[in-house]
Design a protein around this motif. Structure first.
Motif, PDB file in Angstrom:
ATOM      1  N   ASN A   1       0.876  -1.062  -0.090  1.00 44.13           N
ATOM      2  CA  ASN A   1      -0.018  -0.065   0.022  1.00 44.13           C
ATOM      3  C   ASN A   1       0.672   1.054  -0.050  1.00 44.13           C
ATOM      4  O   ASN A   1       1.832   1.253   0.488  1.00 44.13           O
ATOM      5  CB  ASN A   1      -0.853  -0.011   1.276  1.00 44.13           C
TER       6      ASN A   1
ATOM      7  N   LEU B   1      -4.111  -0.403  -7.887  1.00 44.48           N
ATOM      8  CA  LEU B   1      -5.666  -0.075  -7.834  1.00 44.48           C
ATOM      9  C   LEU B   1      -5.412   1.291  -7.230  1.00 44.48           C
ATOM     10  O   LEU B   1      -4.332   1.795  -6.417  1.00 44.48           O
ATOM     11  CB  LEU B   1      -6.289  -0.789  -6.750  1.00 44.48           C
TER      12      LEU B   1
ATOM     13  N   HIS C   1      -5.131   6.870  -2.329  1.00 49.30           N
ATOM     14  CA  HIS C   1      -4.433   5.559  -1.857  1.00 49.30           C
ATOM     15  C   HIS C   1      -4.155   4.567  -2.963  1.00 49.30           C
ATOM     16  O   HIS C   1      -4.890   4.693  -4.070  1.00 49.30           O
ATOM     17  CB  HIS C   1      -5.333   5.006  -1.043  1.00 49.30           C
TER      18      HIS C   1
ATOM     19  N   ASP D   1      -9.045   3.512 -12.292  1.00 49.66           N
ATOM     20  CA  ASP D   1      -8.895   3.186 -11.066  1.00 49.66           C
ATOM     21  C   ASP D   1      -8.299   1.557 -10.742  1.00 49.66           C
ATOM     22  O   ASP D   1      -8.021   1.314  -9.508  1.00 49.66           O
ATOM     23  CB  ASP D   1     -10.231   3.285 -10.508  1.00 49.66           C
ATOM     24  N   LYS D   2      -8.080   1.133 -11.904  1.00 50.33           N
ATOM     25  CA  LYS D   2      -7.221  -0.270 -11.841  1.00 50.33           C
ATOM     26  C   LYS D   2      -6.816  -0.401 -13.221  1.00 50.33           C
ATOM     27  O   LYS D   2      -7.235  -0.234 -14.318  1.00 50.33           O
ATOM     28  CB  LYS D   2      -8.479  -1.399 -11.729  1.00 50.33           C
TER      29      LYS D   2
ATOM     30  N   ASN E   1      -7.255   4.568  -5.488  1.00 52.68           N
ATOM     31  CA  ASN E   1      -8.587   5.448  -4.893  1.00 52.68           C
ATOM     32  C   ASN E   1      -8.242   6.799  -4.805  1.00 52.68           C
ATOM     33  O   ASN E   1      -7.407   7.278  -3.676  1.00 52.68           O
ATOM     34  CB  ASN E   1      -8.685   4.507  -3.666  1.00 52.68           C
ATOM     35  N   LYS E   2      -8.701   7.582  -5.695  1.00 50.72           N
ATOM     36  CA  LYS E   2      -8.391   9.266  -5.426  1.00 50.72           C
ATOM     37  C   LYS E   2      -8.990   9.653  -4.434  1.00 50.72           C
ATOM     38  O   LYS E   2      -8.675  10.938  -3.709  1.00 50.72           O
ATOM     39  CB  LYS E   2      -8.846   9.873  -7.027  1.00 50.72           C
ATOM     40  N   THR E   3     -10.225   9.032  -3.963  1.00 52.58           N
ATOM     41  CA  THR E   3     -11.020   9.731  -2.871  1.00 52.58           C
ATOM     42  C   THR E   3     -10.159   9.707  -1.692  1.00 52.58           C
ATOM     43  O   THR E   3     -10.090  10.882  -0.768  1.00 52.58           O
ATOM     44  CB  THR E   3     -12.162   9.048  -2.644  1.00 52.58           C
TER      45      THR E   3
END
Lengths: 113, 115
Positions: B22, B65, B72, B55-56, B67-69
């Motif tokens: 991550n 992957l 990450h 997103d992927k 995750n813009k929100t």
């Protein structure tokens, strides 16, 4: 293609001496980057060139560091005078625009004693 | 090579298992992300990239992957092999205008594969 070629592979020098690191980017790449890697600070961008012109040198630690790119196939990073805290692995990388990331060289391990 | 930080996060995985590494990035304006693998004594090597409009993205045994929100990024390695042991870096391009292109690297995660 032989990839990004850096020389020397290892350099040991005494404090106060001038050090010159060399890089040959991949033919056709228009971006060239110099990074420094240490255990404490990780990978730090020192300077980068686009079409042989320095674009951003804000990462250069101080005036003792200078970099040149006289033509599309050669760049140097010079430290004068060198200090023990300059000891690190210095990487050169090149890229064709922003197409697919950088290609890194194998690095120069610099030790200043 | 000196690619391991004093407090580098370490992930130990059994050979054959899947690995997930991550990365939290800092700049919400970043538009391009890359994962690099660095083996001891070598320079970082490109693994896979992803742009902010996705997103992927999948490659051979790897999936990234985004995750813009929550800003990450993750790297998934399927059927981890001993040769996957290395330090993995995420990198982002904090876009700052036309012609600007420079990557900011994370501190890295060391992956150790247990045979």
């Amino acid at each position: 293609d032989a990839g990004v070629i850096q020389s020397p592979r290892h350099e040991v020098t005494e404090m106060g001496q001038e050090v010159t690191l060399r890089c040959k980017p991949i033919s056709g790449h228009d971006y060239l980057f110099w990074y420094r890697q240490t255990m404490m600070r990780g990978l730090e961008l020192l300077i980068y060139f686009n079409n042989n012109v320095p674009i951003d040198d804000s990462g250069m630690p101080e005036d003792r560091f200078s970099a040149k790119m006289p033509n599309a196939s050669f760049s140097t990073l010079k430290i004068q005078p060198s200090e023990p805290r300059d000891s690190a692995v210095y990487f050169c990388a090149s890229s064709f625009r922003a197409a697919a990331g950088y290609t890194f060289g194998s690095g120069t391990r610099l030790t200043v004693v | 090579g000196e690619s391991v930080g004093l407090h580098l996060p370490t992930l130990s995985v059994q050979e054959g298992d899947n690995s997930i590494i991550n990365c939290a990035y800092s700049n919400s304006a970043s538009d391009y992300f890359i994962w690099y693998k660095q083996e001891s004594g070598k320079g970082p090597q490109f693994i896979i990239d992803i742009r902010s409009n996705m997103d992927k993205r999948q490659g051979q045994r790897v999936t990234v992957l985004l995750n813009k929100t929550v800003k990450h990024l993750s790297l998934q390695i399927a059927a981890t092999q001993p040769g996957d042991s290395a330090v993995y870096f995420c990198a982002e391009n904090p876009y700052s205008g036309a012609g600007s292109y420079q990557l900011t690297f994370g501190k890295g995660t060391k992956l150790s594969v247990i045979p």
